[in-house]
Design an enzyme around this catalytic site. Sequence first.
Site, short mmCIF file in Angstrom:
data_model
loop_
_atom_site.label_atom_id
_atom_site.label_comp_id
_atom_site.label_asym_id
_atom_site.label_seq_id
_atom_site.Cartn_x
_atom_site.Cartn_y
_atom_site.Cartn_z
N ASP A 15 -4.12 3.80 2.67
CA ASP A 15 -5.55 3.52 2.84
C ASP A 15 -5.79 2.05 3.18
OD1 ASP A 15 -5.02 2.32 0.45
OD2 ASP A 15 -6.60 3.33 -0.70
N ASN A 45 -0.36 4.58 -0.28
CA ASN A 45 -0.95 5.85 0.14
C ASN A 45 -1.73 5.77 1.46
OD1 ASN A 45 -3.01 4.29 -0.81
ND2 ASN A 45 -4.04 5.91 -1.95
N ASP A 103 0.85 -1.19 0.00
CA ASP A 103 0.00 0.00 0.00
C ASP A 103 0.88 1.24 0.00
OD1 ASP A 103 -1.91 1.96 0.43
OD2 ASP A 103 -2.11 1.53 2.59
N ASP A 149 -4.36 -10.66 -15.83
CA ASP A 149 -5.40 -11.66 -15.73
C ASP A 149 -6.47 -11.34 -16.76
OD1 ASP A 149 -6.71 -13.86 -14.20
OD2 ASP A 149 -5.34 -13.13 -12.64
N ASP A 202 -8.28 -16.73 -16.99
CA ASP A 202 -9.09 -17.22 -15.88
C ASP A 202 -10.10 -18.28 -16.36
OD1 ASP A 202 -9.74 -16.65 -12.99
OD2 ASP A 202 -11.72 -16.25 -13.84
N GLU A 233 -5.86 -20.95 -16.88
CA GLU A 233 -6.29 -21.65 -15.67
C GLU A 233 -7.38 -22.62 -16.11
OE1 GLU A 233 -8.25 -20.97 -11.27
OE2 GLU A 233 -9.13 -20.08 -13.05
N ASP A 272 -1.65 -1.23 -3.90
CA ASP A 272 -1.92 -0.49 -5.13
C ASP A 272 -0.74 -0.54 -6.09
OD1 ASP A 272 -0.09 1.52 -4.03
OD2 ASP A 272 -1.76 2.00 -2.67
N HIS A 300 -3.42 -17.27 -5.31
CA HIS A 300 -4.35 -16.51 -4.46
C HIS A 300 -5.61 -17.29 -4.10
CE1 HIS A 300 -5.83 -16.28 -8.48
NE2 HIS A 300 -6.98 -15.80 -8.06
N ASP A 301 -5.77 -18.48 -4.65
CA ASP A 301 -6.95 -19.31 -4.35
C ASP A 301 -6.63 -20.46 -3.40
OD1 ASP A 301 -8.62 -17.87 -6.06
OD2 ASP A 301 -8.20 -19.19 -7.77
O1 ISL Z 1 -10.95 -21.42 -5.45
C1 ISL Z 1 -10.85 -22.34 -6.22
C2 ISL Z 1 -9.72 -23.25 -6.16
O2 ISL Z 1 -9.73 -24.05 -5.06
C3 ISL Z 1 -11.76 -22.55 -7.35
O3 ISL Z 1 -13.02 -22.95 -7.08
C4 ISL Z 1 -11.71 -21.28 -8.15
O4 ISL Z 1 -12.85 -20.54 -7.99
C5 ISL Z 1 -11.48 -21.65 -9.57
O5 ISL Z 1 -10.22 -22.22 -9.61
C6 ISL Z 1 -11.52 -20.44 -10.48
O6 ISL Z 1 -10.63 -19.45 -10.07
C7 ISL Z 1 -10.53 -18.26 -10.77
O7 ISL Z 1 -11.79 -17.72 -11.13
C8 ISL Z 1 -12.63 -17.28 -10.08
C9 ISL Z 1 -11.90 -16.42 -9.04
O8 ISL Z 1 -12.70 -16.30 -7.91
C10 ISL Z 1 -10.56 -16.98 -8.67
O9 ISL Z 1 -9.88 -16.12 -7.80
C11 ISL Z 1 -9.81 -17.22 -9.95
O10 ISL Z 1 -8.48 -17.63 -9.74
C12 ISL Z 1 -13.73 -16.51 -10.72
O11 ISL Z 1 -13.20 -15.53 -11.58
CA CA Z 2 -3.50 2.09 -1.30
#
Ligand code: ISL
Ligand code: CA
Length: 530
Positions: free
Chosen positions: A23, A21, A19, A96, A189, A242, A27, A311-312
């Site tokens: 908040d 700034n 971050d 993405d 995605d 993905e 960013d 991130h998932d």
């Molecule tokens: O979270 C998951 C993996 O364990 C999945 O169910 C995931 O939602 C799936 O892999 C799809 O992921 C992608 O599309 C989603 C988004 O929420 C995720 O962050 C993204 O990586 C919808 O756009």
């Molecule tokens: Ca920020």
Amino acid sequence: MALNQDVVVYQIYPRSFKDSNGDGIGDIKGIISKLDYIRSLGVDVIWLSPVYKSPNDDNGYDISDYKDINPEYGTMQDMHKLIIEAGLRGIKIIMDLVINHTSDEHEWFIKSKAKDPKYRDYYIWKEKPNNWTSFFGGKAWTKVDDAYYLHLFSKKQPDLNWKNPEVMKEIKEIMRFWLDKGIYGFRCDVINIIYKTSLENGKKRLVLVGKEHYHQQEGMHEILKTLRKEVLDDYETFTVGETVMVTTKQANDLIMPVRHELDMIFSFSHMEVDQVNNKWFKTKFKPKKFMKTLTKWQNEVYWNANYFENHDQPRSISRFGDDQNYHDESAKMLGTLLFGLKGTPYIYQGQEIGMTNCPFNDMSEFKDVETHRIYDIAKKIGIPKNMRFKMMQKTSRDNARTPMQWSSSCGFSTTTPWIKANPSCEKINVLDQETTADSILNYYRKLIQLRNKHHVLRYGTFESLYESKSVYAFRRFDDDHEVFVICNFSKKPKKIKIYIKGKLLISNIRKKDYNHVLAPYEARMYIKEI
Ligand code: ISL
Ligand code: CA
């Protein structure tokens, strides 16, 4: 093989990276301020999770304007600066590309909802819903006036109608818009579910009812071929798809040089070894199953996108290692394995310092839309409160979304961050690891250097040598060299039962004598001339 696959990728989740700034929200300027750090890792490509304009129902995976930047993250000027500043450091950026769905606040959907004849068919409308269920649990259809629209994710993420040629036109233009700005390519995605062949009822199953009508359809291959021919091939690009629920054959169908729809794909098989039916029901992690899955993909797939985190996913040390007693060892062991495999390695922010799952104490601390939806469903089906909370603690995607730990006080922001910071920052942070020669961070740097130095680590053939309950050994070889990788996945010392030759290239444990016993979570890499 095309050279563009020969890179190391670093994933940034902008909201939680830095971050600038005050908040509490990460960013673009924050990312720019950390480009020297990213360069110091030795990576070639940054994958930037969505920074587009979005109401943030799913943290940017719900886009309301593909050609604008989320004001929380900065401006288009900031984005230009990021591309240029990264470029000056020899780093390329992929974005993405979320084209299965948009936000319900996207102008197209607003007009579609209002039955504007041009936009009505940008999305999938039906008078009567079918029985499909969504990835986030529950029904995949929501009613507006007299009709229902399809959303395979949250109801704020309506699915685009890829049978409509206008949608194709729009997306092609958006891709060009970003490629012309100097973007190197895309992480696509959920790309293998974008084409809905039919809208008939799906077979009865526990999760994802309807998937046989949209998963890995021929129509998807046609779309990807068009995007390749009519957009991507005009630029020098990098693409990673993905792809959910893919087999090795389906993976090859997408990436083999002949078809070359995508450069590589993320598969999930190795991330599913510690679950039953779906990711919310975790079972004990069995390393052997993990090894067998990795070996299968190494053997059968032309080129892999190798990752243990994103991130998932909950943090890898907390899943596959021991984040309590062998934090340092297991973080480095997993790193050794990742860089020992054949394919393109992906590092998710914080993995390089060994970030762990976060001790969330209350449902209100979770920010993820999926976590809350699944929690509610678990409640409905009668799973007791403390049990369903424990499920969420273990599986929530928020485990990976806590702020990047720059210093012992977190160092992400000057104010309270948008999501709880992991208290582990006191012990696990960049600043400390910068000044510790044998830190996890410096170990990752070394792994990247080794990969760059040794052709065999990048291109060498993979051959599995040994897969036991807790020890994984494999070799890589090209015309000149042979590399041996051996990893111990257990808290106990383990005998090395195969004959390994060569010079020690890297090891996560300092020893006087590297004998035939592996310490808990020990990993070694040896190299030998052929
Ligand atoms: O979270 C998951 C993996 O364990 C999945 O169910 C995931 O939602 C799936 O892999 C799809 O992921 C992608 O599309 C989603 C988004 O929420 C995720 O962050 C993204 O990586 C919808 O756009
Ligand atoms: Ca920020």
